[in-house]
Design a protein around this motif. Structure first.
Motif, PDB file in Angstrom:
ATOM      1  N   PRO A 134      87.872 -16.567  86.909  1.00  0.00           N
ATOM      2  CA  PRO A 134      87.050 -17.445  86.069  1.00  0.00           C
ATOM      3  C   PRO A 134      86.859 -18.796  86.764  1.00  0.00           C
ATOM      4  N   ARG A 135      85.778 -19.483  86.418  1.00  0.00           N
ATOM      5  CA  ARG A 135      85.482 -20.754  87.098  1.00  0.00           C
ATOM      6  C   ARG A 135      86.616 -21.764  86.935  1.00  0.00           C
ATOM      7  N   ALA A 136      87.166 -21.859  85.722  1.00  0.00           N
ATOM      8  CA  ALA A 136      88.236 -22.833  85.491  1.00  0.00           C
ATOM      9  C   ALA A 136      89.468 -22.520  86.337  1.00  0.00           C
ATOM     10  N   ALA A 137      89.804 -21.240  86.433  1.00  0.00           N
ATOM     11  CA  ALA A 137      90.954 -20.856  87.250  1.00  0.00           C
ATOM     12  C   ALA A 137      90.689 -21.133  88.723  1.00  0.00           C
ATOM     13  N   ALA A 138      89.484 -20.815  89.194  1.00  0.00           N
ATOM     14  CA  ALA A 138      89.132 -21.072  90.585  1.00  0.00           C
ATOM     15  C   ALA A 138      89.186 -22.561  90.886  1.00  0.00           C
ATOM     16  N   ALA A 139      88.746 -23.391  89.937  1.00  0.00           N
ATOM     17  CA  ALA A 139      88.786 -24.840  90.138  1.00  0.00           C
ATOM     18  C   ALA A 139      90.223 -25.325  90.258  1.00  0.00           C
ATOM     19  N   ARG A 140      91.100 -24.806  89.412  1.00  0.00           N
ATOM     20  CA  ARG A 140      92.508 -25.226  89.471  1.00  0.00           C
ATOM     21  C   ARG A 140      93.135 -24.835  90.801  1.00  0.00           C
ATOM     22  N   VAL A 141      92.893 -23.611  91.238  1.00  0.00           N
ATOM     23  CA  VAL A 141      93.474 -23.130  92.490  1.00  0.00           C
ATOM     24  C   VAL A 141      92.964 -23.956  93.670  1.00  0.00           C
ATOM     25  N   MET A 142      91.646 -24.124  93.742  1.00  0.00           N
ATOM     26  CA  MET A 142      91.094 -24.789  94.916  1.00  0.00           C
ATOM     27  C   MET A 142      91.385 -26.283  94.932  1.00  0.00           C
ATOM     28  N   PHE A 143      91.146 -26.964  93.827  1.00  0.00           N
ATOM     29  CA  PHE A 143      91.237 -28.419  93.856  1.00  0.00           C
ATOM     30  C   PHE A 143      92.671 -28.915  93.907  1.00  0.00           C
ATOM     31  N   ALA A 182      91.265 -32.535  91.039  1.00  0.00           N
ATOM     32  CA  ALA A 182      92.588 -31.923  90.879  1.00  0.00           C
ATOM     33  C   ALA A 182      93.187 -32.294  89.526  1.00  0.00           C
ATOM     34  N   GLY A 183      93.088 -33.572  89.147  1.00  0.00           N
ATOM     35  CA  GLY A 183      93.611 -33.994  87.860  1.00  0.00           C
ATOM     36  C   GLY A 183      92.891 -33.335  86.702  1.00  0.00           C
ATOM     37  N   SER A 184      91.570 -33.248  86.789  1.00  0.00           N
ATOM     38  CA  SER A 184      90.793 -32.608  85.729  1.00  0.00           C
ATOM     39  C   SER A 184      91.154 -31.137  85.596  1.00  0.00           C
ATOM     40  N   ALA A 185      91.325 -30.467  86.741  1.00  0.00           N
ATOM     41  CA  ALA A 185      91.645 -29.043  86.712  1.00  0.00           C
ATOM     42  C   ALA A 185      93.003 -28.794  86.071  1.00  0.00           C
ATOM     43  N   VAL A 186      93.974 -29.666  86.344  1.00  0.00           N
ATOM     44  CA  VAL A 186      95.309 -29.507  85.755  1.00  0.00           C
ATOM     45  C   VAL A 186      95.270 -29.776  84.256  1.00  0.00           C
ATOM     46  N   LEU A 234      92.645 -29.582  82.175  1.00  0.00           N
ATOM     47  CA  LEU A 234      91.736 -28.744  81.402  1.00  0.00           C
ATOM     48  C   LEU A 234      92.061 -27.257  81.464  1.00  0.00           C
ATOM     49  N   THR A 235      92.944 -26.861  82.374  1.00  0.00           N
ATOM     50  CA  THR A 235      93.315 -25.452  82.463  1.00  0.00           C
ATOM     51  C   THR A 235      94.828 -25.326  82.451  1.00  0.00           C
ATOM     52  N   ARG A 236      95.290 -24.130  82.131  1.00  0.00           N
ATOM     53  CA  ARG A 236      96.726 -23.849  82.104  1.00  0.00           C
ATOM     54  C   ARG A 236      97.005 -22.637  82.958  1.00  0.00           C
ATOM     55  N   ALA A 237      97.964 -22.775  83.844  1.00  0.00           N
ATOM     56  CA  ALA A 237      98.320 -21.646  84.699  1.00  0.00           C
ATOM     57  C   ALA A 237      98.910 -20.528  83.857  1.00  0.00           C
ATOM     58  N   PRO A 238      98.632 -19.264  84.203  1.00  0.00           N
ATOM     59  CA  PRO A 238      99.234 -18.137  83.468  1.00  0.00           C
ATOM     60  C   PRO A 238     100.746 -18.252  83.459  1.00  0.00           C
ATOM     61  N   GLY A 239     101.333 -18.011  82.301  1.00  0.00           N
ATOM     62  CA  GLY A 239     102.789 -18.046  82.206  1.00  0.00           C
ATOM     63  C   GLY A 239     103.345 -19.422  81.939  1.00  0.00           C
ATOM     64  N   SER A 240     102.483 -20.483  81.938  1.00  0.00           N
ATOM     65  CA  SER A 240     103.011 -21.823  81.714  1.00  0.00           C
ATOM     66  C   SER A 240     103.489 -22.032  80.285  1.00  0.00           C
ATOM     67  N   GLY A 241     103.049 -21.140  79.409  1.00  0.00           N
ATOM     68  CA  GLY A 241     103.504 -21.250  78.017  1.00  0.00           C
ATOM     69  C   GLY A 241     104.822 -20.554  77.773  1.00  0.00           C
ATOM     70  N   GLY A 242     105.485 -20.101  78.863  1.00  0.00           N
ATOM     71  CA  GLY A 242     106.792 -19.484  78.687  1.00  0.00           C
ATOM     72  C   GLY A 242     106.919 -18.152  79.354  1.00  0.00           C
ATOM     73  N   GLY A 243     105.809 -17.605  79.870  1.00  0.00           N
ATOM     74  CA  GLY A 243     105.889 -16.297  80.492  1.00  0.00           C
ATOM     75  C   GLY A 243     106.641 -16.305  81.780  1.00  0.00           C
ATOM     76  N   GLY A 244     106.488 -17.395  82.585  1.00  0.00           N
ATOM     77  CA  GLY A 244     107.290 -17.532  83.776  1.00  0.00           C
ATOM     78  C   GLY A 244     106.677 -16.988  85.016  1.00  0.00           C
ATOM     79  N   GLY A 245     105.512 -16.375  84.989  1.00  0.00           N
ATOM     80  CA  GLY A 245     104.940 -15.854  86.228  1.00  0.00           C
ATOM     81  C   GLY A 245     103.686 -15.089  85.951  1.00  0.00           C
TER      82      GLY A 245
END
Length: 329
Positions: free
Chosen positions: A76-85, A296-300, A302-313
């Protein structure tokens, strides 16, 4: 062992803090150098240049995302933005390789195999270099003869590099680069790396689009320090395209420090004097650092990495991000 370290929150936070500190130091140093020149500019110039720089970076992100999708991992665009930026902040560490490593590892959060992440980033670098040199080869010989004469060897390589973007040639290069890692299980599970012609064409298109706002930000700065509005277009676009490539290739210089400035000073000589060209170079670095940090700040935020809510990975990623192939376009 490396996988456990990668998933450890404290390791990640420590690395992020280090990268942010280096980016902050670069931002402070650039501001210190540019502070005197800023007072003489119209108030709107720097914000407009920063927005243009961010637009150019967004188009480059879409170029990388197109290649990754063609390899089989459509983020997804938001995920790609987080990864790249966020990953791109690694370029402020000595040695541009850290941005590459960071992008590949961050993409793992969305179940992108390292082989695909690395292949997409290497392909994106190839596209950026080839297209940017082509832009410089068109703009500089007609507008900045000295720059064209001094770096003729780089401009002359543009047609050959463009030819290397043919999917068969690019795909063969990617598979050759991945061959030493073929014994790893993850590489084998990801399947063969096939570069699709449509994804390469889309990446080339987005990279060409990127040079409109990227060139615009240098043109605005050149005009603001006294350059003629019409005559500054060619040198501004061509100079920054060439400076971007040469700065990228000199891997030991953080974010091309020193290299871009040298190219800009020479290439802008037909429209502004050396002192004004140096001011443009310093202001451009300040603007693009703000753009990098802003994205980079906007991406962090506005998006959440998978597992950041407690999944762990990535194994516990939820929603569209858990399956990049079915994520929104």
């Amino acid at each position: 062992m490396l996988t456990r370290l990668r998933r450890n929150m404290w390791v990640r936070l420590s690395l992020l803090a280090l990268v942010c500190a280096c980016a902050g130091a670069a931002l402070y140093a650039n501001w210190t150098q540019a502070r005197g020149a800023v007072s003489g500019l119209p108030l709107w110039v720097l914000p407009a240049a920063a927005l243009a720089g961010m637009a150019g970076l967004a188009a480059q992100m879409l170029a990388w995302r197109s290649l990754l999708a063609g390899l089989g991992s459509a983020l997804p665009r938001a995920a790609a933005a987080r990864v790249m930026f966020v990953g791109q902040l690694g370029k402020y560490l000595p040695g541009s390789v850290w941005a590459f490593v960071a992008q590949v590892e961050l993409a793992r959060d969305w179940r992108v195999p390292r082989s695909r992440g690395a292949a997409a980033t290497l392909s994106a670098i190839a596209v950026t270099v080839a297209v940017s040199l082509a832009v410089a080869a068109v703009a500089l010989p007609l507008s900045s003869v000295e720059a064209a004469r001094r770096w003729w060897w780089a401009l002359a390589a543009a047609p050959l590099l463009l030819a290397c973007l043919h999917p068969r040639v690019l795909g063969r290069g990617v598979r050759l680069a991945a061959r030493p890692f073929s014994r790893f299980r993850e590489v084998a599970e990801a399947g063969p790396l096939r570069v699709e012609g449509g994804s390469v064409a889309a990446s080339v298109g987005w990279t060409l689009v990127a040079w409109v706002p990227l060139g615009l930000h240098v043109w605005l700065l050149t005009w603001a320090v006294g350059g003629d509005a019409l005559r500054s277009v060619g040198p501004a676009v061509g100079a920054y395209a060439l400076a971007w490539v040469l700065g990228l290739l000199v891997v030991f210089a953080p974010a091309g420090l020193g290299v871009r400035e040298a190219v800009l000073v020479v290439a802008l000589a037909p429209v502004v004097d050396a002192g004004a060209a140096l001011v443009v170079a310093v202001l451009s670095r300040l603007v693009m650092t703000v753009a990098d940090v802003g994205w980079a700040g906007s991406a962090v935020l506005l998006t959440r990495a998978p597992g950041s809510g407690g999944g762990g990975g990535p194994e516990h990623a939820d929603g569209a991000a858990s399956d990049p192939a079915t994520g929104p376009g």
